[in-house]
Design a protein around this motif. Structure first.
Motif, short mmCIF file in Angstrom:
data_model
loop_
_atom_site.label_atom_id
_atom_site.label_comp_id
_atom_site.label_asym_id
_atom_site.label_seq_id
_atom_site.Cartn_x
_atom_site.Cartn_y
_atom_site.Cartn_z
N MET A 1 -14.68 3.85 2.44
CA MET A 1 -15.62 2.69 1.80
C MET A 1 -14.78 1.73 1.30
N LEU A 2 -13.67 1.84 0.49
CA LEU A 2 -12.80 0.71 -0.14
C LEU A 2 -11.50 1.11 0.50
N SER A 3 -10.57 0.12 1.34
CA SER A 3 -9.49 0.47 1.80
C SER A 3 -8.51 -0.74 1.25
N ILE A 4 -7.41 -0.65 0.46
CA ILE A 4 -6.59 -1.64 -0.04
C ILE A 4 -5.30 -1.20 0.63
N LYS A 5 -4.80 -2.05 1.52
CA LYS A 5 -3.45 -2.14 1.86
C LYS A 5 -2.64 -3.08 1.56
N ASN A 6 -1.39 -2.59 0.84
CA ASN A 6 -0.14 -3.51 0.52
C ASN A 6 -0.67 -4.73 0.09
N LEU A 7 -1.40 -4.46 -1.20
CA LEU A 7 -1.87 -5.68 -2.02
C LEU A 7 -0.66 -6.29 -3.02
N ARG A 8 -0.49 -7.41 -2.76
CA ARG A 8 0.52 -8.10 -3.54
C ARG A 8 -0.27 -9.33 -4.29
N VAL A 9 -0.26 -9.15 -5.71
CA VAL A 9 -0.97 -10.16 -6.43
C VAL A 9 -0.16 -10.50 -7.79
N SER A 10 -0.26 -12.18 -7.89
CA SER A 10 0.59 -12.66 -9.05
C SER A 10 -0.03 -13.63 -9.69
N ILE A 11 0.08 -13.93 -10.97
CA ILE A 11 -0.46 -14.71 -11.51
C ILE A 11 0.51 -15.85 -12.41
N ASN A 12 0.11 -17.14 -12.22
CA ASN A 12 1.11 -18.05 -12.52
C ASN A 12 2.78 -17.69 -12.03
N GLY A 13 2.81 -17.28 -10.88
CA GLY A 13 4.11 -17.01 -10.22
C GLY A 13 4.68 -15.55 -10.60
N LYS A 14 3.95 -15.14 -11.47
CA LYS A 14 4.50 -13.68 -11.86
C LYS A 14 3.82 -12.59 -11.35
N GLU A 15 4.43 -11.67 -10.50
CA GLU A 15 4.06 -10.61 -9.45
C GLU A 15 3.58 -9.42 -10.65
N ILE A 16 2.25 -9.11 -10.29
CA ILE A 16 1.67 -8.09 -11.16
C ILE A 16 1.42 -6.94 -10.27
N LEU A 17 0.91 -7.16 -9.16
CA LEU A 17 0.60 -6.08 -8.33
C LEU A 17 1.59 -5.87 -7.04
N LYS A 18 2.47 -5.00 -7.01
CA LYS A 18 3.59 -5.05 -6.13
C LYS A 18 3.44 -4.08 -4.88
N GLY A 19 2.36 -4.21 -4.29
CA GLY A 19 1.99 -3.49 -2.91
C GLY A 19 1.08 -2.29 -3.30
N ILE A 20 0.21 -2.41 -3.42
CA ILE A 20 -0.72 -1.19 -3.64
C ILE A 20 -1.56 -0.95 -2.42
N ASN A 21 -1.73 0.38 -2.51
CA ASN A 21 -2.39 1.24 -1.19
C ASN A 21 -3.45 2.04 -1.84
N LEU A 22 -4.58 2.06 -1.30
CA LEU A 22 -5.81 2.94 -2.19
C LEU A 22 -6.84 3.07 -0.97
N GLU A 23 -7.10 4.23 -0.73
CA GLU A 23 -8.19 4.47 -0.20
C GLU A 23 -9.40 5.41 -0.77
N VAL A 24 -10.72 4.75 -0.86
CA VAL A 24 -11.37 5.65 -1.73
C VAL A 24 -13.10 5.86 -0.64
N LYS A 25 -13.27 7.10 -0.46
CA LYS A 25 -14.02 7.43 0.33
C LYS A 25 -15.43 7.73 -0.49
#
Lengths: 246, 482
Positions: A1-25
Motif C-alpha cells: 500500500m505504502l512504499s517508501i524507498k531511500n527517502l532523504r529529506v532536509s529543511i533549510n539545508g539540514k538533513e533530517i531523514l537520511k534514507g528511509i525505507n518502509l513498506e506498509v501492506k
C-alpha cells in the motif's frame, strides 16, 4: 500500500531523514518509535505533503501512485489521513461544516456527488456512537477551546468520518490521560480492516498496550535502525533508547 | 470587437437603448458639470416642489464652501466634479436574447453565488418570460404592504405621494452640510428608496426579496429615507450579492433612518460594486453617509454590512442614541483584495440614558489592499449608565496588504462603560495545511476560514442573504493566496 524507498529529506539545508525505507501492506499496523527530534514527525509530514521540507532523494508510492508529485489535498483524497500532534484551531468553523466540506471535496475528487445532508448527519452520529464520544462536537468550532484530549478525540473522529486507506497518527497519545488514550486506541481498533493500514508514531510504549502493532520500527537520527515485532516495543521500554544508541 | 465576450458586459452596461425615442433620451441628460442650473434642471425633471429645490440649492451652496476630506486612510487621484453628468434618464439596457450572449465569467459568478436562472437573466439584461416576471411578485408584495399602511416606494415617488413625510424627515439625520459628500448628495441626489412603517406595524416581509431585483438604476447619488413610527419593526436589505458594474466612478449615497419610540429598524447591506481590476485600475469610489437616529425611548437601529466591492469605500454607518434605553448595533465584514482600499467603521453617539451600543467589525485584507477601521464612541454628559462594546478584528492574507484601526472614544460622564477589543491575525500555514490534509483545497480552505472568522456578522444577515454572502466572501478572495 505504502512504499517508501531511500527517502532523504532536509529543511533549510539540514538533513533530517537520511534514507528511509518502509513498506506498509493492507491490514497492517506499524508503530514508529524513537526519541524526540529523530525525524518521526517529519516523516509523517512528508508523506502528507507538507511543503516546508525538501525531498532530496527517494520515492514514496501509495497504492501504485507516485505521491511526491501530488498536492496535499489530492493525497488526502487518495486516502491518506494524518492525525496531528498539535491540531490547529479554526475559529468560527463548526466541525459539522468542516467535515462536510472535507467529505464532499474528497467525494468530488473521486467523481462522486456531494453527500446529502441527512445522510451526512446520520454518519456523524454513527461515528460518534462508535467512538463513544459523548461531547456535543458538532456545533463547536474546530479545535477552538478544546482540551488536549478533546483535540485528539476530534482527530480520531475525523479519521472515522473520512475512512482513509492509510492513517498516520503522529504522537496522538501525547498528553492524554488514560481515558482519552483508551478512546483513541479503541477508535483505531474499531476502524482496523483487512483493506486499510495504520502507522502509529509514538514516543512511549504505553499506547501500544492498547493498539497492538504488527511491526515496530525504531527511528533514530533519520534512519530506521531496527524493525521487529511487538516485542521490540517492550524491549525498548525496558532498556530505553540508549540501548539503540549504543 | 463586438464578438469578444469580454466586451459584451461592457456593452450591456454602457450602451443606451438603440431603438425608438433616441432624441428624447438625449434631451433628458444634463450637460456635464455642476452648477445651480444643473440642480434646477434635475429638480424640474423630477417635478419637485419648491422646498425640495431650495433644499438642493442650499446644499449646493454649502458644498461650494467645503473641501474634500483628507483624513481617511485612502489615496486616489483628485475627482473632477465638473466632469460628471449629474442627471441622466435611467439607462435602458440593451436586451439580450439569451444567457448565451452574456459574459461567461459573469455567468460563472452567478452560478457560484447560486443565483437562479431567471434572476441571472434579469441581472444581466436578458428578456424574461412575462409569466415568471417578478413584476407580478412585486405587485403581490405591494398589496400586502399597502394593506398595513406601509409606504415603500422610490424616493421620487414618495416626493410626489407623501411630500409632507419627506419634508418632515429629509436631512434631519444627515444635515445637508454634514460632510462634503453628504452636501454633494443633497444637492444632486438621483433616486433611492423611501420606507415608512406606521405605528404598531410589524413589516411582515423582509423588504429585500423584491428590492434586490429593483436595486439597479438608482443612479450614482442614491438617497434613502426609512422611518419606523412608534412600536414598529422593519428589516430592510439594500444591495445585491451579484456583481454590480457601473461606469460612474463616483458614488455618494445617503441613508437616513429614524426610529421613533419602541421602533426597531434593521438595515442590512451587501455591497459588491466593481472593485477595479487586479492592477487596481478602474473601480467605483464609494463615499457613503449612513446614519440612523434612535429618536424615541426603547428604539433600536441595527446596521449589518458586507462590503466586498468598490475600489474605495468610505463609509461609517452610525447611530445617534437619543432616546433613553435605545440600542445601536453595527456589524461589519469588509473585504479588500488586490488594490482595493476601505476606510470604514461606525459612530455611536450616546445622548440618552441607559443606552447601549455594540460594534463588531471584521476586516479581511488580501493582495495589496488597505483596510482601515475607524470608529467613534461618544458618551455625552446626559448619557448616564450607558454601555458600548466594540470589537475590531483584522485578518491578513499575505504580506503586502495593510490593516489599520482608528478607534476614538470620548466619555463625558462617569457612569458609562466603554469596552474596546482589537485583534489582528493571519491565516496560518498550519491552518491551511490542516484543511488541505483533510482534502480541502486551498481556495476552499480560505473561504472556510474567512467565513468562520466573519460568522458573528454573517449570522446577523437575513437567512437567504447569509448563504449568498458566505459564497461571496470566498469568491472575493479567489486567487488571493498563491
Amino acid at each position: 500500500m505504502l512504499s517508501i524507498k531511500n527517502l532523504r529529506v532536509s529543511i533549510n539545508g539540514k538533513e533530517i531523514l537520511k534514507g528511509i525505507n518502509l513498506e506498509v501492506k493492507p491490514g497492517e499496523v506499524h508503530a514508529i518509535m524513537g526519541p524526540n527530534g529523530t525525524g518521526k514527525s517529519t516523516l509523517a509530514s512528508v508523506i502528507a505533503g507538507r511543503d516546508i521540507f525538501d525531498v532530496e532523494e527517494g520515492e514514496i508510492q501509495f497504492r501504485g501512485k507516485d505521491l511526491l508529485d501530488m498536492s496535499v489535498e489530492d493525497r488526502a483524497s487518495e486516502g491518506i489521513f494524518l492525525g496531528f500532534q498539535y491540531p490547529v484551531e479554526i475559529p468560527g468553523v463548526s466541525i459539522t461544516n468542516f467535515m462536510r466540506t472535507a467529505v464532499n471535496e474528497q467525494r468530488k475528487y473521486r467523481g462522486l456527488d456531494p453527500m446529502p445532508a441527512n445522510e451526512f448527519l446520520a454518519k456523524m452520529e454513527e461515528k460518534k456512537q462508535m467512538l463513544e464520544i459523548h461531547a456535543k462536537l458538532a456545533n463547536r468550532s474546530v479545535n477552538e477551546g478544546f482540551s488536549g484530549g478533546e483535540k485528539k478525540k476530534n482527530e480520531i473522529f475525523q479519521m472515522a468520518m473520512l475512512d482513509p486507506s492509510l492513517a498516520i497518527l503522529d504522537e496522538t497519545d501525547s498528553g492524554l490521560d488514560i481515558d482519552a488514550l483508551k478512546i483513541v486506541a479503541n477508535g483505531v481498533n474499531k476502524l482496523r480492516r483487512p483493506d486499510n493500514a495504520f502507522v502509529v508514531i509514538t514516543h512511549y510504549q504505553r499506547l501500544l498496550e492498547y493498539i497492538v502493532p504488527d511491526i515496530v520500527h525504531v527511528l533514530f537520527d533519520g534512519r530506521i535502525v531496527r524493525s521487529g515485532g511487538k516485542e521490540l516495543a517492550i524491549e525498548l521500554e525496558e532498556k530505553g533508547y540508549e540501548w539503540i544508541r549504543a | 470587437m463586438e464578438k469578444d465576450p469580454n466586451n459584451i458586459l461592457e456593452e450591456v452596461t454602457q450602451s443606451e437603448y438603440k431603438y425608438g425615442f433616441y432624441t428624447d433620451i438625449e434631451m433628458e441628460t444634463a450637460p456635464k458639470g455642476l452648477s445651480e442650473d444643473t440642480i434646477r434642471f434635475i429638480s424640474a425633471k423630477k417635478n419637485e416642489p419648491e422646498w425640495l429645490l431650495q433644499f438642493r440649492l442650499e446644499a449646493y451652496r454649502k458644498w461650494l464652501g467645503m473641501t474634500e476630506p483628507t483624513w481617511a486612510h485612502l489615496h486616489h487621484p483628485p475627482i473632477n466634479y465638473q466632469d460628471i453628468i449629474y442627471y441622466a434618464a435611467p439607462k435602458k439596457k440593451k436586451e439580450l436574447a439569451s444567457l448565451d450572449e452574456v459574459d461567461p465569467e459573469l455567468i460563472e459568478t452567478f452560478n457560484k453565488l447560486g443565483i437562479s436562472l431567471e434572476e441571472q437573466k434579469r441581472l444581466s439584461g436578458v428578456a424574461v418570460d412575462a409569466v415568471i416576471d417578478s413584476v407580478s411578485v412585486k405587485t403581490t408584495f405591494s398589496e400586502t404592504l399597502e394593506k398595513q399602511g406601509i409606504i415603500f416606494c422610490s424616493f421620487s415617488e414618495a416626493v410626489q405621494k407623501v411630500p409632507e413625510l419627506v419634508k418632515q424627515y429629509l436631512g434631519t439625520v444627515v444635515p445637508a452640510d454634514d460632510n462634503y459628500f453628504a452636501a454633494l448628495n443633497s444637492a444632486v441626489f438621483s433616486d433611492g428608496s423611501f420606507c415608512y412603517i406606521p405605528k404598531g406595524v410589524r413589516c411582515p416581509i423582509e423588504l429585500s426579496t423584491y428590492f434586490r431585483i429593483n436595486a439597479a438604476n438608482t443612479g450614482q447619488f442614491e438617497r434613502t429615507l426609512i422611518i419606523g413610527d412608534e412600536n414598529s419593526y422593519v428589516s430592510y436589505m439594500e444591495g445585491c450579492t451579484a456583481p454590480m458594474r457601473d461606469e460612474n466612478q463616483l458614488h455618494a449615497a445617503i441613508v437616513e433612518i429614524i426610529a421613533l419610540k419602541d421602533a426597531e429598524v434593521k438595515y442590512s447591506t451587501v455591497q459588491n460594486w466593481y472593485p477595479g481590476n487586479k492592477k487596481g485600475e478602474g473601480g467605483i469610489y464609494n463615499f457613503v453617509t449612513k446614519r440612523g437616529i434612535c429618536k424615541g425611548n426603547n428604539s433600536k437601529i441595527s446596521w449589518t454590512q458586507v462590503e466586498t466591492g468598490s475600489a474605495i469605500t468610505w463609509k461609517y454607518p452610525s447611530v445617534v442614541l437619543m432616546g433613553d434605553h435605545s440600542v445601536g448595533e453595527f456589524y461589519s465584514v469588509a473585504v479588500t483584495n488586490n488594490y482595493q482600499q476601505a476606510d470604514t467603521g461606525s459612530k455611536m453617539i450616546h445622548l440618552g440614558k441607559n443606552t447601549k451600543s455594540t460594534i463588531i467589525s471584521k476586516g479581511i485584507s488580501a493582495g495589496h489592499s488597505s483596510n482601515s477601521y475607524r470608529g467613534l464612541v461618544k458618551m455625552t454628559k446626559r448619557a448616564e449608565n450607558s454601555r458600548n462594546f466594540s470589537q475590531c478584528d483584522s485578518l491578513l492574507l499575505g504580506d503586502k496588504c495593510g490593516a489599520h484601526t482608528f478607534p476614538y472614544i470620548k466619555t463625558e460622564n462617569k457612569t458609562s462603560i466603554v469596552e474596546h477589543e482589537a485583534t489582528t491575525s493571519k491565516i496560518s500555514d498550519d491552518q491551511l495545511f490542516y484543511c488541505n490534509q483533510r482534502g480541502i483545497g486551498t481556495e476552499s480552505a480560505i473561504g472556510l476560514i474567512v467565513n468562520g472568522y466573519a460568522r458573528e456578522v454573517l449570522k446577523q444577515l437575513p437567512m437567504e442573504f447569509a448563504v449568498e454572502a458566505q459564497k461571496l466572501l470566498s469568491i472575493s478572495l479567489e486567487g488571493s493566496v498563491g
